[in-house]
Design an enzyme around this catalytic site. Structure first.
Site, PDB file in Angstrom:
ATOM      1  N   HIS A   1     -13.014   7.864  -6.638  1.00 48.62           N
ATOM      2  CA  HIS A   1     -11.987   7.050  -6.497  1.00 48.62           C
ATOM      3  C   HIS A   1     -10.916   7.466  -7.561  1.00 48.62           C
ATOM      4  CE1 HIS A   1     -15.035   4.849  -4.268  1.00 48.62           C
ATOM      5  NE2 HIS A   1     -13.937   4.457  -3.576  1.00 48.62           N
TER       6      HIS A   1
ATOM      7  N   LYS B   1       0.687  -1.259   0.086  1.00 47.76           N
ATOM      8  CA  LYS B   1       0.073  -0.074   0.065  1.00 47.76           C
ATOM      9  C   LYS B   1       0.781   1.239   0.173  1.00 47.76           C
ATOM     10  CE  LYS B   1      -2.529   2.972   3.063  1.00 47.76           C
ATOM     11  NZ  LYS B   1      -3.823   3.183   2.281  1.00 47.76           N
TER      12      LYS B   1
ATOM     13  N   SER C   1     -17.596  11.587   4.597  1.00 47.09           N
ATOM     14  CA  SER C   1     -16.408  11.834   5.098  1.00 47.09           C
ATOM     15  C   SER C   1     -15.728  12.865   4.202  1.00 47.09           C
ATOM     16  CB  SER C   1     -15.231  10.523   5.062  1.00 47.09           C
ATOM     17  OG  SER C   1     -15.444  10.023   3.654  1.00 47.09           O
TER      18      SER C   1
ATOM     19  N   ASN D   1     -15.924  -8.204   0.040  1.00 46.23           N
ATOM     20  CA  ASN D   1     -15.639  -6.748  -0.068  1.00 46.23           C
ATOM     21  C   ASN D   1     -14.436  -6.364  -0.766  1.00 46.23           C
ATOM     22  OD1 ASN D   1     -15.829  -3.922   0.626  1.00 46.23           O
ATOM     23  ND2 ASN D   1     -14.421  -4.504   2.378  1.00 46.23           N
TER      24      ASN D   1
ATOM     25  N   ARG E   1      -6.022   0.523  -1.175  1.00 52.03           N
ATOM     26  CA  ARG E   1      -6.993   0.633  -0.100  1.00 52.03           C
ATOM     27  C   ARG E   1      -7.363  -0.584   0.700  1.00 52.03           C
ATOM     28  NH1 ARG E   1     -10.057   3.132   3.673  1.00 52.03           N
ATOM     29  NH2 ARG E   1     -12.352   3.011   3.504  1.00 52.03           N
ATOM     30  N   CYS E   2      -7.087  -0.482   1.935  1.00 50.35           N
ATOM     31  CA  CYS E   2      -7.169  -1.548   2.976  1.00 50.35           C
ATOM     32  C   CYS E   2      -8.287  -0.986   3.963  1.00 50.35           C
ATOM     33  CB  CYS E   2      -6.004  -1.965   3.748  1.00 50.35           C
ATOM     34  SG  CYS E   2      -4.506  -2.224   2.468  1.00 50.35           S
TER      35      CYS E   2
ATOM     36  N   CYS F   1     -22.656   1.708  -1.949  1.00 55.56           N
ATOM     37  CA  CYS F   1     -21.346   2.046  -2.953  1.00 55.56           C
ATOM     38  C   CYS F   1     -21.309   1.022  -3.909  1.00 55.56           C
ATOM     39  CB  CYS F   1     -20.123   1.684  -1.710  1.00 55.56           C
ATOM     40  SG  CYS F   1     -19.570   2.685  -0.708  1.00 55.56           S
TER      41      CYS F   1
END
Length: 765
Positions: free
Chosen positions: A701, A18, A439, A116, A521-522, A649
Site C-alpha cells: 500500500h 479520490k 492481482s 471495511n 481507495r473505494c 488482509c
C-alpha cells in the site's frame, strides 16, 4: 423534533475526492486544486443537509485520508521518522504518515471496528511531545458558518483515540497508553476553547470504544477525561456519540454519569439491547440521540417501525430531548441513489443511500411532531411489503441445500501434513517458495478495455483477445522474475467481490455505489437481496487459459464466502450465517470445476474474515464457528494433491489464530509487514502452525520499494519462529493499486531475497 446526522461520506457522489487526491499524489495538480475540490464537497454536503431540514449537521467529518490520522495531526503526535519540525501539519507530513515516502514506511493501517474502513494507527509512547498542530476542526466549523450553516464539530474522543493507539517502536509493548490522557487533554481543551470562541453551541465526541469489552480502568479513564474537559466547555452542549453495537451496562452507567454532558448518541439498529437500558436507566433531562436509521447498510428504513420505537422513547425522555439520528456515520454506505438510473426499479425502491437516509431522518423527526408526510410513508410501506413478498428474494432449492449443511463440519479427510507431502510431490517447489497474492497493476488501458466491453463498444472476441494478452504479459513477467507459483493478474476483474457477485444470483449492482475503504481507495459493494446460487462457472475459462501459458503452477483465484458476505451490503431479513452458507455452496461448485479443469493450486481469499468478528468477546465463538465452517465447505471435496491457499488482509489476527488454523487451508498468506510483524509474536509465544504460511514481506500500500536486504531481514525474523519447510515468501496483498515501475523492482528484490536465503540455508547444512 430535532434531527441529527453522525457523519457523512467524504469521497463525493462521483468519487471527486479520490481523483483529486490521486492527481495530487501523482504531481499532476497542486495543493490548491486539491483544497478546492475538498471545499466544494464539504459545502455541498452541508447545504444538502441544511436544505433537507437537519438541525444538527456535523462538521470535521470530512478527511483527506482518515479521521484518526486527523486526530494524530491535531495532537502533533507525528512519529520522529517523518522529520516533522513543528508548526501546522501540512500535506507532506500528513500523507507521509498515511502512505509512507521514498525513505520511510507508512504508519500501520487496520480495520475500524468491524467495518471495511481502515484507520491509521497512532504510534505513542512516554516521550511523545503533544502539541496543537492541526486546526482543521475549527477551520471547517468556521468554513460552514461562513456559508450560513451552524454545524456540530465532531472530534474523535480522547479515550477512544488512546485505546486505538499502539506503543511506538522501541516502547515497551505493555506500556499503558491510557496513561497519556493527561498529556492530550490540554490540547482538546485548546480545541474546545477555539470552537467555543468561533460560536459552536454543540460539540460531538465520538467514543465508539464504549461498545467494546472495557475493564474498570478504561471506564475510569472516561470519567477522568470528561471531568477534566468539562472545565473548558461551559456554555457549550456536549454530545458523546457511540455506534456499531450495544453499549454494555457498566459502560452505559459510566457514560450516563459523565459530568456536564448534554446528550448521548446510541446505535439502535445494531444495539437493540441498549433500548432496554434506555427504558430503565436513562438520566432525566438529557438529550437522547436515537440512531434508528442504519448508517451501515443500504436498505430503506421501515419508517412505521422506527416511528413506533421513537414514540416509545419520547415517552421516556420527553419531546424536547429526543433527537432522531443515524445509527453511525453514513461513511459506511453509498452516497446517493440519484446516481443509479440503471438499477432495477423494484430493487431500487427497497434501498436508501446516504442522501436518502438524511431524508428518512428528517421524515421521522417531522412524523414525531405530527407533520407526517403521508405520501412518503405510504411509498415506504409499499416498498417494505414488496420486498417481503418478491419471488426474486426466495429460492427454495438454495434454502434446502444450505439447511442440509448443518449435519457436518466439512473437514478434508486427510490431515494437512499428509496433504502437503502429496502436494510437494506434484508441485516440486523449492524451499521458501515465492508467489504473489493475486492481482497485478490495473493500467489505464486495461480499465478502458473493460469499460468499452461493458458499454458494448468492443466485441466479446476483442475483449477476450485483450485480456489474454494482458494475462500473457503478467505470466511472462513472473517467469522472468523467476516466481515459483504464478497468478494470472486478474485483468478481467474490477473488484474481488463485485466480479463474483455479478455472476451469482441474488446480487444487484450499482454504477456509483462507492464506499471508502482507506485513503483514496473505494469499493463498490454488491447488494445481496436474495438467495444466492451459481448459475455457471465464473473463473474456469481465465484460469485454464493462464495455466496453458506456463509449466509453472498457476493459482486459481477465488474470493471466499465470508469476504463476499462482509464486503457486500447484506440482506437484513435473515441471519448473516444463512446467507454465508449459500455463498459457500456456490464457491464450492467453482472450486471443484477448477480442479476438474486441471488447476492444482486454488486460492480462496478470506481477506475480511477478521473484520466480521463481533465487537464483544461473548459473541466471537458463534461467529468464528460459522465463518470458519463456511470456508471449509468451499474446499472439503478436493483431492489431497490440490493445494488450497487463503489470504487475509490488514487486521489484528493474533486473537483468532486458532480459528485460522481451524480453517485447515494448506497455505495461508497474511498481512505482516505494516503491522511491524505483530503476527510473528503469536508464534514466538508457542502457537504451533503446521500448514504453509506466508507472512507478507513488504507493504504494497506504499509506493516505497524495499531492498533485497530489508526483505531478507524480514524473512530471517520469520525463520526464527517458523519452520523452513512451511514458510512462503510473498507481498502483503494484491498489487492492483501499484504501478508496474514499483512492482517490478519490488518483486525482483523479493525473489532475490528468497534465493539468497536458500543459498545460505543450503550452505549451513
Amino acid at each position: 423534533m430535532a434531527s441529527h446526522i453522525v457523519g457523512y461520506p467524504r469521497m463525493g457522489p462521483k468519487r471527486e475526492l479520490k481523483f483529486a487526491l490521486e492527481s495530487f499524489w501523482d504531481g499532476k495538480s497542486s495543493a490548491e486544486d486539491l483544497e478546492k475540490v475538498a471545499a466544494d464537497l464539504r459545502s455541498s454536503i452541508w447545504k444538502q443537509m441544511s436544505d433537507v431540514g437537519i438541525k444538527y449537521i456535523p462538521s470535521n467529518t470530512f478527511s483527506y485520508y482518515d479521521q484518526v490520522l486527523d486526530t494524530t495531526a491535531m495532537l502533533g503526535a507525528v512519529p520522529p521518522r517523518y522529520n516533522w519540525t513543528g508548526g501546522e501539519i501540512g500535506f507532506s507530513t500528513y500523507f507521509s504518515m498515511a502512505r509512507g515516502n521514498a525513505s520511510v514506511p507508512a504508519m500501520e493501517m487496520t480495520k475500524w471496528f468491524d467495518t471495511n474502513y481502515h484507520f491509521i494507527v497512532p504510534e505513542l509512547g512516554p516521550d511523545v511531545k503533544f502539541s496543537y498542530a492541526s486546526h482543521k476542526a475549527v477551520n471547517e466549523y468556521k468554513e460552514a458558518k461562513a456559508l450560513g450553516i451552524d454545524t456540530v464539530p465532531v472530534l474523535v474522543g480522547p479515550v477512544t483515540y488512546l485505546l486505538l493507539s499502539k506503543p511506538a517502536k522501541g516502547v515497551e509493548k505493555n506500556f499503558p497508553i491510557i496513561s497519556l490522557l493527561d498529556k492530550i487533554l490540554p490540547i482538546y481543551k485548546e480545541v474546545i476553547a477555539e470552537l467555543k470562541a468561533a460560536g459552536a453551541t454543540w460539540i460531538q465526541f465520538d467514543e465508539p470504544t464504549l461498545v467494546k469489552d472495557l475493564d474498570s480502568h478504561d471506564l475510569e479513564a472516561f470519567m477522568k477525561a470528561y471531568s477534566e474537559l468539562k472545565t473548558s466547555w461551559s456554555g457549550v452542549n456536549v454530545l458523546i456519540q457511540t455506534y456499531f453495537a450495544d453499549v454494555p451496562e457498566a459502560a452505559f452507567k459510566t457514560l450516563t454519569s459523565l459530568p456536564g454532558v448534554a446528550g448521548y448518541g446510541f446505535d439502535l439498529v445494531r444495539g437493540v439491547q441498549t433500548l432496554n437500558l434506555i427504558r430503565t436507566e436513562f438520566p432525566l433531562g438529557m438529550h437522547l440521540f436515537a440512531g434508528v436509521v442504519d448508517g451501515r447498510n443500504i436498505w430503506a428504513n421501515d419508517l412505521e417501525a422506527s416511528l413506533k420505537t421513537l414514540q416509545s422513547l419520547e415517552a421516556i425522555v420527553g419531546k424536547d430531548k429526543l433527537v432522531v439520528s443515524t445509527s453511525s456515520s453514513l461513511l459506511h454506505t453509498a452516497v446517493d441513489l440519484v446516481n443509479e438510473p440503471k438499477l432495477d426499479k423494484e430493487i431500487k425502491s427497497w434501498l436508501a443511500f446516504a442522501a436518502q437516509k438524511v431524508v428518512e431522518v428528517n421524515a421521522l423527526a417531522k412524523g414525531l411532531t405530527g407533520e407526517k408526510d403521508a405520501e412518503f410513508f405510504s411509498a415506504n410501506a409499499a416498498a417494505q411489503a414488496s420486498r417481503k413478498s418478491s419471488p426474486r428474494v426466495n429460492n427454495e432449492a438454495v434454502q434446502k441445500a444450505a439447511s442440509a449443511l448443518k449435519g457436518s463440519d466439512h473437514r478434508r479427510a486427510t490431515n494437512v501434513s499428509a496433504r502437503l507431502d502429496a502436494q510437494q510431490k506434484k508441485l516440486n517447489l523449492p524451499i521458501l517458495p515465492t508467489t504473489t497474492i493475486g492481482s497485478f497493476p490495473q493500467t489505464v488501458e486495461l480499465r478502458r478495455v473493460r469499460r468499452e466491453y461493458k458499454a458494448k463498444k468492443i466485441t466479446e472476441e476483442e475483449y477476450v483477445k485483450s485480456i489474454k494478452e494482458e494475462i500473457s504479459k503478467v505470466v511472462k513477467l513472473q517467469e522472468e522474475l523467476d516466481i515459483d507459483v504464478l497468478v494470472h493478474g486478474e485483468p478481467e476483474r474490477n473488484d474481488m467481490v463485485e466480479y463474483f457477485g455479478e455472476q451469482l444470483s441474488g446480487f444487484a449492482f450499482t454504477a456509483n455505489g462507492w464506499v471508502q475503504s482507506y485513503g483514496s481507495r473505494c469499493v463498490k459493494p454488491p447488494i445481496i437481496y436474495g438467495d444466492v446460487s451459481r448459475p455457471n462457472p465464473m473463473t474456469v475459462f481465465w484460469s485454464s487459459a493462464a495455466q496453458s501459458m506456463t509449466k509453472r503452477p498457476m493459482k486459481g483465484m477465488l474470493t471466499g464466502p465470508v469476504t463476499i458476505l462482509n464486503w457486500s451490503f447484506v440482506r437484513n431479513d435473515q441471519p448473516r450465517f444463512e446467507t454465508c452458507y449459500q455463498i459457500a455452496l456456490a464457491i464450492k461448485d467453482e472450486v471443484e470445476d477448477l480442479e476438474k479443469a486441471g488447476v492444482t493450486v486454488i486460492q480462496i481469499d478470506e481477506a475480511a474474515l477478521r473484520e466480521g468478528l463481533p465487537l464483544r468477546k461473548s459473541e466471537h465463538a458463534f461467529y468464528l464457528d460459522w465463518a470458519v465452517h463456511s470456508f471449509r465447505i468451499t474446499n472439503c471435496g478436493v483431492e489431497d494433491t490440490t493445494q488450497i491457499h487463503t489470504h487475509m488482509c490488514y487486521s489484528n489476527f493474533n486473537d483468532i489464530i486458532h480459528s485460522i488454523i481451524d480453517m485447515d487451508a494448506d497455505v495461508i498468506t497474511i498481512e505482516n509487514s505494516r503491522s511491524d510483524e505483530k503476527l510473528l509474536s503469536v508464534f514466538r509465544e508457542g502457537v504451533k502452525y503446521g500448514a504453509g504460511i506466508g507472512p507478507g514481506v513488504y507493504d504494497i500500500h506504499s509506493p516505497r520499494i524495499p531492498s533485497t536486504e530489508e526483505i531478507a531481514d524480514r524473512v530471517n525474523k520469520m525463520l526464527a519462529v517458523l519452520e523452513t519447510n512451511i514458510l512462503w515468501v510473498n507481498p502483503d496483498c494484491g498489487l492492483k493499486t501499484r504501478k508496474y515501475h514499483e512492482v517490478k523492482p519490488a518483486l525482483e528484490n523479493m525473489v532475490s531475497a528468497a534465493k539468497l536465503l536458500r543459498t545460505q540455508l543450503a550452505s549451513a547444512k
